[in-house]
Scaffold this active site. Structure first.
Site, PDB file in Angstrom:
ATOM      1  N   ASP A   1       0.832  -1.207   0.000  1.00 44.10           N
ATOM      2  CA  ASP A   1       0.000   0.000   0.000  1.00 44.10           C
ATOM      3  C   ASP A   1       0.870   1.262   0.000  1.00 44.10           C
ATOM      4  O   ASP A   1       2.050   1.217   0.348  1.00 44.10           O
ATOM      5  CB  ASP A   1      -0.902   0.031   1.239  1.00 44.10           C
ATOM      6  CG  ASP A   1      -1.961  -1.064   1.198  1.00 44.10           C
ATOM      7  OD1 ASP A   1      -2.238  -1.581   0.105  1.00 44.10           O
ATOM      8  OD2 ASP A   1      -2.485  -1.392   2.272  1.00 44.10           O
TER       9      ASP A   1
HETATM   10  N1  URA Z   1      -1.547  -5.740   3.953  1.00 49.22           N
HETATM   11  C1  URA Z   1      -1.977  -4.476   3.945  1.00 49.22           C
HETATM   12  O1  URA Z   1      -3.013  -4.155   4.506  1.00 49.22           O
HETATM   13  N2  URA Z   1      -1.229  -3.568   3.286  1.00 49.22           N
HETATM   14  C2  URA Z   1      -0.070  -3.857   2.675  1.00 49.22           C
HETATM   15  O2  URA Z   1       0.585  -2.977   2.115  1.00 49.22           O
HETATM   16  C3  URA Z   1       0.368  -5.187   2.699  1.00 49.22           C
HETATM   17  C4  URA Z   1      -0.389  -6.117   3.343  1.00 49.22           C
END
Ligand code: URA
Length: 229
Positions: free
Chosen positions: A102
């Site tokens: 993310d």
């Molecule tokens: N899970 C999440 O919520 N975000 C990420 O970036 C990776 C795994």
């Protein structure tokens, strides 16, 4: 793809001609004569018949990047800086991301131009452990680890997550190993407890660990050992 199939798929040879070309030692893969119809032709292999190149060989590339917060795990984005913007222009061509993070998640990101390798790494059946360090807004309860190993029902996908291991490291700090890569998976798992993830950092994917000498935004090629892992 097998060498005989690769050659027979070309417009210029039928299956019988392919058998003959191989037997007559007229085919080279990466510069070496091959008579083996089962020889594996990869997207990176150079394939020649009588010195005529039918597929140009190119190097396979594998990089680890310490993803900083505030950039998108994508190759293009109209608004934001992408992880590819962190690489010199000459390295960017044809790379893709093996397992996105993310916008504000930091840590290990793998980039490659080898689709077969990245598919193997990310396909659910591989069950590769991805390890995250998670900081939460509220305290992590003693009952959390049992729920992580039991699984969470995700209504959108209509599935229950596979057993995950949560090691509580402090009141608001944990290390989590998951074997899937569902959309916002870690945040949704903590969301079950209405506990917000305030910082998320990926430490490893399978046997590949983020190199501690890489500062956020820095990258290095994977070693041969890491690629094989
Ligand atoms: N899970 C999440 O919520 N975000 C990420 O970036 C990776 C795994």
């Amino acid at each position: 793809m097998r060498l005989d199939r690769f050659l027979a798929n070309l417009p210029c040879y039928n299956r019988q001609q392919v058998r003959l070309l191989l037997a007559q030692q007229r085919v080279r893969v990466d510069g070496q004569v091959s008579t083996d119809p089962l020889h594996e032709v990869r997207e990176f292999s150079q394939v020649e018949v009588d010195q005529q190149v039918h597929q140009v060989g190119r190097p396979a590339r594998y990089l680890m990047l310490h993803k900083p917060a505030g950039c998108v795990s994508a190759t293009h984005d109209p608004q934001h800086r992408t992880v590819l913007d962190l690489l010199p222009a000459e390295l960017r061509a044809d790379l893709h991301i093996a397992g996105r993070l993310d916008f504000n998640t930091t840590g290990l990101l793998l980039l490659t131009n080898d689709g077969q390798w990245s598919r193997r790494l990310t396909q659910p059946s591989t069950k590769l452990a991805k390890v995250y360090r998670v900081q939460t807004e509220d305290e992590i309860g003693a009952h959390y680890p049992a729920k992580f190993s039991e699984g969470f029902y995700f209504a959108f996908e209509d599935l229950t997550t596979l057993p995950a291991q949560l090691d509580v490291l402090g009141p608001r700090l944990a290390r989590l190993a998951i074997v899937e890569g569902r959309y916002h998976q870690v945040k949704r798992m903590f969301g079950y407890f209405q506990n917000k993830v305030v910082s998320l950092h990926r430490e490893s994917m399978g046997g590949i660990h983020l190199d501690p000498t890489l500062a956020p935004g820095e990258f290095r090629p994977l070693t041969a050992g890491e690629i094989a892992l």
